[in-house]
Structures are given as C-alpha cells and as structure tokens.
Design a protein around this motif. Structure first.
Motif, PDB file in Angstrom:
ATOM      1  N   MET A  98       0.840  -1.197   0.000  1.00 39.89           N
ATOM      2  CA  MET A  98       0.000   0.000   0.000  1.00 39.89           C
ATOM      3  C   MET A  98       0.878   1.251   0.000  1.00 39.89           C
ATOM      4  SD  MET A  98      -2.749   1.351   2.872  1.00 39.89           S
ATOM      5  CE  MET A  98      -4.002   0.145   2.489  1.00 39.89           C
ATOM      6  N   ASP A  99       0.702   2.107  -1.003  1.00 43.03           N
ATOM      7  CA  ASP A  99       1.422   3.376  -1.078  1.00 43.03           C
ATOM      8  C   ASP A  99       0.624   4.409  -0.295  1.00 43.03           C
ATOM      9  OD1 ASP A  99       2.575   5.818  -1.744  1.00 43.03           O
ATOM     10  OD2 ASP A  99       3.130   5.143  -3.749  1.00 43.03           O
ATOM     11  N   ILE A 100       0.975   4.596   0.972  1.00 39.79           N
ATOM     12  CA  ILE A 100       0.200   5.456   1.864  1.00 39.79           C
ATOM     13  C   ILE A 100       0.137   6.886   1.350  1.00 39.79           C
ATOM     14  CG2 ILE A 100       0.220   6.519   4.158  1.00 39.79           C
ATOM     15  CD1 ILE A 100       0.992   3.858   5.320  1.00 39.79           C
ATOM     16  N   LYS A 101       1.240   7.393   0.832  1.00 37.66           N
ATOM     17  CA  LYS A 101       1.254   8.772   0.332  1.00 37.66           C
ATOM     18  C   LYS A 101       0.219   8.980  -0.766  1.00 37.66           C
ATOM     19  CE  LYS A 101       5.885  10.680   1.111  1.00 37.66           C
ATOM     20  NZ  LYS A 101       7.098  11.205   0.431  1.00 37.66           N
ATOM     21  N   GLU A 102       0.213   8.115  -1.734  1.00 38.83           N
ATOM     22  CA  GLU A 102      -0.694   8.274  -2.868  1.00 38.83           C
ATOM     23  C   GLU A 102      -2.153   8.099  -2.447  1.00 38.83           C
ATOM     24  OE1 GLU A 102       0.044   9.366  -5.903  1.00 38.83           O
ATOM     25  OE2 GLU A 102       2.051   9.634  -5.042  1.00 38.83           O
ATOM     26  N   ILE A 103      -2.406   7.158  -1.557  1.00 35.68           N
ATOM     27  CA  ILE A 103      -3.774   6.932  -1.083  1.00 35.68           C
ATOM     28  C   ILE A 103      -4.281   8.145  -0.318  1.00 35.68           C
ATOM     29  CG2 ILE A 103      -5.170   5.581   0.530  1.00 35.68           C
ATOM     30  CD1 ILE A 103      -3.520   3.151  -0.287  1.00 35.68           C
ATOM     31  N   ILE A 104      -3.447   8.703   0.548  1.00 41.57           N
ATOM     32  CA  ILE A 104      -3.852   9.874   1.328  1.00 41.57           C
ATOM     33  C   ILE A 104      -4.133  11.055   0.412  1.00 41.57           C
ATOM     34  CG2 ILE A 104      -3.042  11.600   2.984  1.00 41.57           C
ATOM     35  CD1 ILE A 104      -1.586   9.321   4.433  1.00 41.57           C
ATOM     36  N   LYS A 105      -3.274  11.270  -0.576  1.00 40.91           N
ATOM     37  CA  LYS A 105      -3.487  12.397  -1.497  1.00 40.91           C
ATOM     38  C   LYS A 105      -4.792  12.249  -2.271  1.00 40.91           C
ATOM     39  CE  LYS A 105       0.669  12.321  -3.447  1.00 40.91           C
ATOM     40  NZ  LYS A 105       1.791  12.698  -4.338  1.00 40.91           N
ATOM     41  N   LYS A 106      -5.186  11.012  -2.561  1.00 42.48           N
ATOM     42  CA  LYS A 106      -6.414  10.759  -3.313  1.00 42.48           C
ATOM     43  C   LYS A 106      -7.657  10.875  -2.438  1.00 42.48           C
ATOM     44  CE  LYS A 106      -8.688   7.264  -6.202  1.00 42.48           C
ATOM     45  NZ  LYS A 106      -8.559   5.910  -6.819  1.00 42.48           N
ATOM     46  N   LYS A 107      -7.606  10.284  -1.239  1.00 40.60           N
ATOM     47  CA  LYS A 107      -8.786  10.221  -0.369  1.00 40.60           C
ATOM     48  C   LYS A 107      -8.917  11.427   0.558  1.00 40.60           C
ATOM     49  CE  LYS A 107     -10.734   6.299  -1.476  1.00 40.60           C
ATOM     50  NZ  LYS A 107     -12.158   6.202  -1.895  1.00 40.60           N
ATOM     51  N   PHE A 108      -7.791  12.058   0.893  1.00 45.46           N
ATOM     52  CA  PHE A 108      -7.792  13.185   1.820  1.00 45.46           C
ATOM     53  C   PHE A 108      -6.986  14.337   1.213  1.00 45.46           C
ATOM     54  CE2 PHE A 108      -8.035   9.179   4.101  1.00 45.46           C
ATOM     55  CZ  PHE A 108      -9.138   9.357   4.901  1.00 45.46           C
ATOM     56  N   PRO A 109      -7.530  14.964   0.169  1.00 42.98           N
ATOM     57  CA  PRO A 109      -6.769  15.966  -0.583  1.00 42.98           C
ATOM     58  C   PRO A 109      -6.364  17.196   0.214  1.00 42.98           C
ATOM     59  CG  PRO A 109      -9.076  15.922  -1.273  1.00 42.98           C
ATOM     60  CD  PRO A 109      -8.863  14.717  -0.414  1.00 42.98           C
ATOM     61  N   ILE A 110      -6.971  17.419   1.376  1.00 43.65           N
ATOM     62  CA  ILE A 110      -6.580  18.558   2.200  1.00 43.65           C
ATOM     63  C   ILE A 110      -5.205  18.340   2.831  1.00 43.65           C
ATOM     64  CG2 ILE A 110      -7.642  17.713   4.338  1.00 43.65           C
ATOM     65  CD1 ILE A 110      -8.521  20.587   4.895  1.00 43.65           C
ATOM     66  N   LEU A 111      -4.777  17.095   2.918  1.00 43.24           N
ATOM     67  CA  LEU A 111      -3.485  16.766   3.519  1.00 43.24           C
ATOM     68  C   LEU A 111      -2.418  16.764   2.425  1.00 43.24           C
ATOM     69  CD1 LEU A 111      -4.677  13.836   5.837  1.00 43.24           C
ATOM     70  CD2 LEU A 111      -4.453  16.261   6.404  1.00 43.24           C
ATOM     71  N   ILE A 112      -1.896  17.951   2.145  1.00 41.31           N
ATOM     72  CA  ILE A 112      -1.035  18.112   0.971  1.00 41.31           C
ATOM     73  C   ILE A 112       0.435  18.392   1.302  1.00 41.31           C
ATOM     74  CG2 ILE A 112      -2.909  18.888  -0.522  1.00 41.31           C
ATOM     75  CD1 ILE A 112      -1.994  21.757  -0.024  1.00 41.31           C
ATOM     76  N   GLU A 113       0.734  18.775   2.561  1.00 40.73           N
ATOM     77  CA  GLU A 113       2.126  19.105   2.864  1.00 40.73           C
ATOM     78  C   GLU A 113       3.004  17.862   2.694  1.00 40.73           C
ATOM     79  OE1 GLU A 113       0.098  21.831   6.117  1.00 40.73           O
ATOM     80  OE2 GLU A 113      -0.370  19.900   5.194  1.00 40.73           O
ATOM     81  N   GLN A 114       4.049  17.997   1.918  1.00 44.52           N
ATOM     82  CA  GLN A 114       4.907  16.850   1.626  1.00 44.52           C
ATOM     83  C   GLN A 114       5.579  16.284   2.869  1.00 44.52           C
ATOM     84  OE1 GLN A 114       5.289  15.063  -1.258  1.00 44.52           O
ATOM     85  NE2 GLN A 114       3.546  16.340  -1.873  1.00 44.52           N
ATOM     86  N   SER A 115       5.970  17.164   3.795  1.00 45.35           N
ATOM     87  CA  SER A 115       6.618  16.681   5.015  1.00 45.35           C
ATOM     88  C   SER A 115       5.629  15.909   5.886  1.00 45.35           C
ATOM     89  CB  SER A 115       7.229  17.844   5.803  1.00 45.35           C
ATOM     90  OG  SER A 115       6.269  18.873   6.017  1.00 45.35           O
ATOM     91  N   LEU A 116       4.352  16.340   5.877  1.00 48.96           N
ATOM     92  CA  LEU A 116       3.325  15.601   6.615  1.00 48.96           C
ATOM     93  C   LEU A 116       3.117  14.225   5.989  1.00 48.96           C
ATOM     94  CD1 LEU A 116       0.950  15.210   8.580  1.00 48.96           C
ATOM     95  CD2 LEU A 116      -0.491  16.463   6.941  1.00 48.96           C
ATOM     96  N   LEU A 117       3.031  14.180   4.667  1.00 50.01           N
ATOM     97  CA  LEU A 117       2.838  12.906   3.981  1.00 50.01           C
ATOM     98  C   LEU A 117       4.003  11.962   4.241  1.00 50.01           C
ATOM     99  CD1 LEU A 117       1.431  14.210   0.576  1.00 50.01           C
ATOM    100  CD2 LEU A 117       0.158  13.028   2.379  1.00 50.01           C
ATOM    101  N   THR A 118       5.212  12.516   4.298  1.00 48.23           N
ATOM    102  CA  THR A 118       6.391  11.698   4.585  1.00 48.23           C
ATOM    103  C   THR A 118       6.317  11.106   5.986  1.00 48.23           C
ATOM    104  OG1 THR A 118       7.797  12.989   3.088  1.00 48.23           O
ATOM    105  CG2 THR A 118       8.914  11.711   4.808  1.00 48.23           C
ATOM    106  N   GLU A 119       5.879  11.933   6.940  1.00 52.25           N
ATOM    107  CA  GLU A 119       5.738  11.440   8.314  1.00 52.25           C
ATOM    108  C   GLU A 119       4.632  10.387   8.409  1.00 52.25           C
ATOM    109  OE1 GLU A 119       6.199  13.714  11.856  1.00 52.25           O
ATOM    110  OE2 GLU A 119       6.590  15.559  10.728  1.00 52.25           O
TER     111      GLU A 119
END
Length: 212
Positions: A1-22
């Motif tokens: 599961m690619d968590i970054k890509e899934i989050i960007k698709k399902k939760f588009p408000i969560l866009i900060e790259q450092s947050l996605l990395t964490e």
C-alpha cells in the motif's frame, strides 16, 4: 500500500509533503471484514482511523444494552469520537461496527498532537472532521426530537442508500429497529405501508428503494 498516494487521493486537504512523509513513516494500515467491531466501548484508543474504503456504523449504548445510531463513516472519513479519545487519552465511548469490509490508515496518538502544531492541513482536516460529525449528531438529535417515526424511517433509508451507493438495502427489520431505537413490529408496519404506497419493494432481508 502506497500510503502517500492513497492519502493524497482520499484526503486531498493533507497536501504538505513533510506531513505525507511522516504519515508514510509512522502510520499503518488495517483491514476488517463486515461483522467485526472496529472499536468496542471501553477499548483503549491508541490510533485514529482514516477510512480508505468500506462502511462503519457508529453507535452509543446505554446501561441496559440498548443502542442508538450516531452516524455512518465511509471512505474519506474519520471518527470524531475516536479523535476526541485520542486527544484526551480516553477510552472509547462508542462502538464502531464494520458494515462493508473496511481498509483504514491508522494514525498513532503520539503523532496527532505534534502534527496539530506543525501542519495547517492537518489542523484543518481535524476541525472539518469535528464539524461534519457534529452536524450529523445534530441531525440525529433533531430527528429523534422533532420527527415522527415514519419520517425518521424514510430519512434513514435514504441516508443508508446514499452511504452504500445502492438502492438495494440488505438487512433485517430488527437491525433497522435497533438503529432507530424502536420495535421491530413498528418498523415492519411502516415498511409495509411504504410498500403499499409504491415507495419501496420488500423481500426477505432486502429493501428495494423505488420512489423515496
């Protein structure tokens, strides 16, 4: 599961790259099939779920074991009750039951407070989630306080149809009665009235919405 890509698709408000990395580093995934409890009343809440897919029913229970439906959760949602427990390090006051197989990303408690300080997108997501669930709870209270049972039943069927994206609803009259905090006999009578009016079609453990 690619968590970054899934989050960007399902939760588009969560866009900060450092947050996605964490999130990719600290979050895990969880899958449960229909019929299982995602969380039980009294459980220690150690992580907050971000639903990727599936449907969860969230209920409260009184001291006599009677349940009342609070709201449903779908892909792209999170649970405000779980949020509150996470922030306060409290035990769950609700039961969350899987209706359709659920996959969720689990956010550890230890990360949530830190992210609230560091990331505007995360703060906005948390506040929006609280507001949405609060509005749903107000709708539930208004329905119980001000609407007749036939109106509540129609609202319930429409909501369930929208949540599950289908006009064919599976389940028993007793399950509906439990959700609406009434008796099976009342629900069966009202469903038969709706069928006579051509609003629904009934068969064993199935309700087909025709003209609601």
């Amino acid at each position: 599961m690619d968590i970054k890509e899934i989050i960007k698709k399902k939760f588009p408000i969560l866009i900060e790259q450092s947050l996605l990395t964490e999130m990719e580093r600290y979050c895990t995934s969880k899958t449960l099939k229909a019929g299982n409890n995602f969380i039980e009343i009294g459980d220690d809440v150690v992580a907050m779920p971000l639903l990727i897919e599936g449907v969860i029913k969230v209920v409260r229970e009184d001291t006599d074991g009677n349940e009342i439906l609070l709201y449903y959760l779908n892909g792209g949602d999170t649970c405000a009750s779980t949020l509150s427990c996470c922030m306060e390090r409290a035990r769950s006051e609700v039961r969350a039951t899987v209706i359709e197989t659920v996959t969720a990303i689990m956010v550890p408690i230890r990360c949530m407070e830190d992210w609230m300080k560091k990331y505007a997108g995360w703060r906005s997501f948390i506040m929006q989630s609280y507001r949405l669930r609060f509005e749903e709870l107000l709708h539930t209270i208004d329905s119980i306080a001000f609407k007749k049972m036939d109106e509540r039943l129609i609202d319930y069927l429409i909501q369930l149809s929208e949540e599950r994206n289908t006009n064919t609803l599976l389940g028993t009259h007793q399950e509906i009665a439990d959700d609406l905090h009434t008796s099976r006999e009342v629900i069966s009578r009202l469903l038969k009235q709706l069928e006579k009016l051509g609003k629904i079609s009934l068969s064993r453990n199935k309700i087909e919405l025709v003209d609601l």
